[in-house]
Design a protein around this motif. Structure first.
Motif, PDB file in Angstrom:
ATOM      1  N   LEU A   1       0.815  -1.218   0.000  1.00 39.49           N
ATOM      2  CA  LEU A   1       0.000   0.000   0.000  1.00 39.49           C
ATOM      3  C   LEU A   1       0.848   1.268   0.000  1.00 39.49           C
ATOM      4  O   LEU A   1       0.669   2.148  -0.841  1.00 39.49           O
ATOM      5  N   GLN A   2       1.776   1.358   0.950  1.00 40.02           N
ATOM      6  CA  GLN A   2       2.577   2.576   1.076  1.00 40.02           C
ATOM      7  C   GLN A   2       3.387   2.852  -0.186  1.00 40.02           C
ATOM      8  O   GLN A   2       3.497   3.988  -0.653  1.00 40.02           O
ATOM      9  N   ARG A   3       3.937   1.781  -0.761  1.00 45.03           N
ATOM     10  CA  ARG A   3       4.753   1.941  -1.969  1.00 45.03           C
ATOM     11  C   ARG A   3       3.896   2.437  -3.138  1.00 45.03           C
ATOM     12  O   ARG A   3       4.328   3.287  -3.925  1.00 45.03           O
ATOM     13  N   CYS A   4       2.679   1.909  -3.264  1.00 47.78           N
ATOM     14  CA  CYS A   4       1.767   2.364  -4.329  1.00 47.78           C
ATOM     15  C   CYS A   4       1.417   3.840  -4.163  1.00 47.78           C
ATOM     16  O   CYS A   4       1.430   4.618  -5.127  1.00 47.78           O
ATOM     17  N   LEU A   5       1.117   4.231  -2.921  1.00 46.89           N
ATOM     18  CA  LEU A   5       0.770   5.634  -2.655  1.00 46.89           C
ATOM     19  C   LEU A   5       1.946   6.556  -2.986  1.00 46.89           C
ATOM     20  O   LEU A   5       1.775   7.606  -3.612  1.00 46.89           O
ATOM     21  N   ASP A   6       3.136   6.158  -2.558  1.00 47.07           N
ATOM     22  CA  ASP A   6       4.324   6.979  -2.822  1.00 47.07           C
ATOM     23  C   ASP A   6       4.600   7.092  -4.323  1.00 47.07           C
ATOM     24  O   ASP A   6       5.011   8.150  -4.812  1.00 47.07           O
TER      25      ASP A   6
ATOM     26  N   GLU B   1       6.439  -7.268   5.254  1.00 46.09           N
ATOM     27  CA  GLU B   1       5.064  -7.274   4.757  1.00 46.09           C
ATOM     28  C   GLU B   1       4.576  -8.693   4.506  1.00 46.09           C
ATOM     29  O   GLU B   1       3.443  -9.042   4.845  1.00 46.09           O
TER      30      GLU B   1
ATOM     31  N   HIS C   1      -7.148   0.013  -1.026  1.00 41.21           N
ATOM     32  CA  HIS C   1      -6.311   0.971  -1.745  1.00 41.21           C
ATOM     33  C   HIS C   1      -7.078   2.276  -1.991  1.00 41.21           C
ATOM     34  O   HIS C   1      -6.531   3.372  -1.837  1.00 41.21           O
TER      35      HIS C   1
ATOM     36  N   ARG D   1      -5.103  10.005   1.705  1.00 41.58           N
ATOM     37  CA  ARG D   1      -3.788  10.644   1.541  1.00 41.58           C
ATOM     38  C   ARG D   1      -3.848  11.853   0.603  1.00 41.58           C
ATOM     39  O   ARG D   1      -3.097  12.807   0.781  1.00 41.58           O
TER      40      ARG D   1
ATOM     41  N   ALA E   1      -7.294   4.479   1.079  1.00 40.26           N
ATOM     42  CA  ALA E   1      -5.992   5.108   1.352  1.00 40.26           C
ATOM     43  C   ALA E   1      -5.703   6.243   0.372  1.00 40.26           C
ATOM     44  O   ALA E   1      -5.160   7.287   0.753  1.00 40.26           O
TER      45      ALA E   1
END
Length: 318
Positions: free
Chosen positions: A11-16, A295, A39, A46, A42
């Motif tokens: 998740l975090q990597r996709c958002l970044d 993860e 997703h 964000r 989020a």
């Protein structure tokens, strides 16, 4: 219930990865595979100025996600559609270009967890496997009606199953006695059909056959072949696309589309390359990125994930 069992992958990597494109006011992001909305939630949280368009072919997923995302009001538009229908969906909504696209491919957590959907080989269930249960043929119909040669092709091509001929021979023999209806009988048949050596590696021996049937029932690779290029075309310049794949067939297809977009189409030998031949995409990942060990320890469904991303850097030629 969906909140506790659904853990979005990487998740975090996709958002970044999507952030530089979605931090602009008025950005539109498409979640092509809404699922249980992890997703999507989020993304809306964000990027508070972004608008979300989310697609899913599974009506139950849309209902559950609708509840989850209801607090975001008209910032979220949920659409019952398969992701290769993206151009038509955007057209109907009057959206010409988008700033972000996310694909989280494969079978959703909800579909795996709902026993009666027949996706999981670990529990007995009707052999259905349709992501949209209102249309199409079930896995049982595929097993019971397809010619042997076609079944062998599907298991080899979509499941990368080396023992396809053995399994199909057993299926044909058994379906003549009684049609297949439930997953447990198929799992048992596969176990019995495989040589001992084949059962010792690669987890559950039914895994590859179930993957192949699921891909055939839902036309997943055919849909993906249309969907990824369509998503790239929908991106505005500066827009970004992130794709999570879960097996080599999906990942290879995504890789090919991205690589083609990131390559100059100029004839060899030109001293200066005109704009129309320049690449349309810039790759955001070197190869495919993998989830971290942490993860995978927390969410075993993340283990096979492969993430690729690209940025649109040039408009189409007029």
């Amino acid at each position: 219930m969906s909140e506790t069992r659904h853990v979005p992958v990487m998740l975090q990597r996709c958002l970044d990865m999507l952030a530089p494109a979605l931090e602009r006011p008025g950005a539109v992001v498409v979640d092509c595979t809404l699922g249980l909305g992890g997703h999507s939630e989020a993304l809306l949280t964000r990027f508070p100025e972004a608008r979300l368009i989310a697609l899913d072919r599974d009506k139950e997923a849309l209902r559950l996600s609708g509840e989850r995302l209801s607090g975001f009001g008209d910032r979220a538009t949920l659409v019952h559609a398969v992701y290769d229908e993206l151009p038509g969906v955007l057209d109907r909504l009057g959206v010409r270009r988008v700033q972000g696209v996310l694909f989280d491919l494969g079978v959703s957590s909800m579909q795996l967890d709902e026993a009666d959907r027949g996706f999981a080989y670990a529990q007995d269930a009707p052999l259905d496997m349709r992501m949209d249960q209102t249309t199409g043929i079930s896995a049982a119909e595929v097993l019971n009606t397809y010619p042997p040669g076609e079944l062998v092709r599907i298991l080899r091509q979509y499941g990368e199953e080396k023992q396809a001929k053995r399994i199909v021979a057993a299926v044909v023999r058994e379906r003549e006695k009684e049609p297949f209806t439930n997953s447990a009988r198929l799992v048992e048949l596969i176990r019995d059909a495989l040589p001992q050596a084949a059962k010792r590696t690669g987890g559950n021996p039914a895994k590859r056959t179930f993957q192949a049937l699921r891909i055939e029932v839902n036309g997943e690779l055919t849909v993906l072949e249309r969907a990824v290029p369509a998503a790239v075309e929908a991106l505005a310049v500066g827009g970004r696309i992130a794709v999570l794949s879960y097996h080599s067939l999906e990942d290879r297809l995504v890789k090919q589309v991205f690589a083609a977009g990131a390559t100059s189409t100029a004839p060899p030998g030109l001293p200066v390359v005109p704009e129309r031949y320049q690449p349309k995409l810039k790759l955001l990942t070197r190869g495919a990125e993998l989830p971290t060990e942490e993860e995978v320890a927390q969410n075993r469904r993340a283990a096979p994930a492969r993430l690729r991303g690209a940025e649109r850097i040039r408009e189409d030629d007029l």
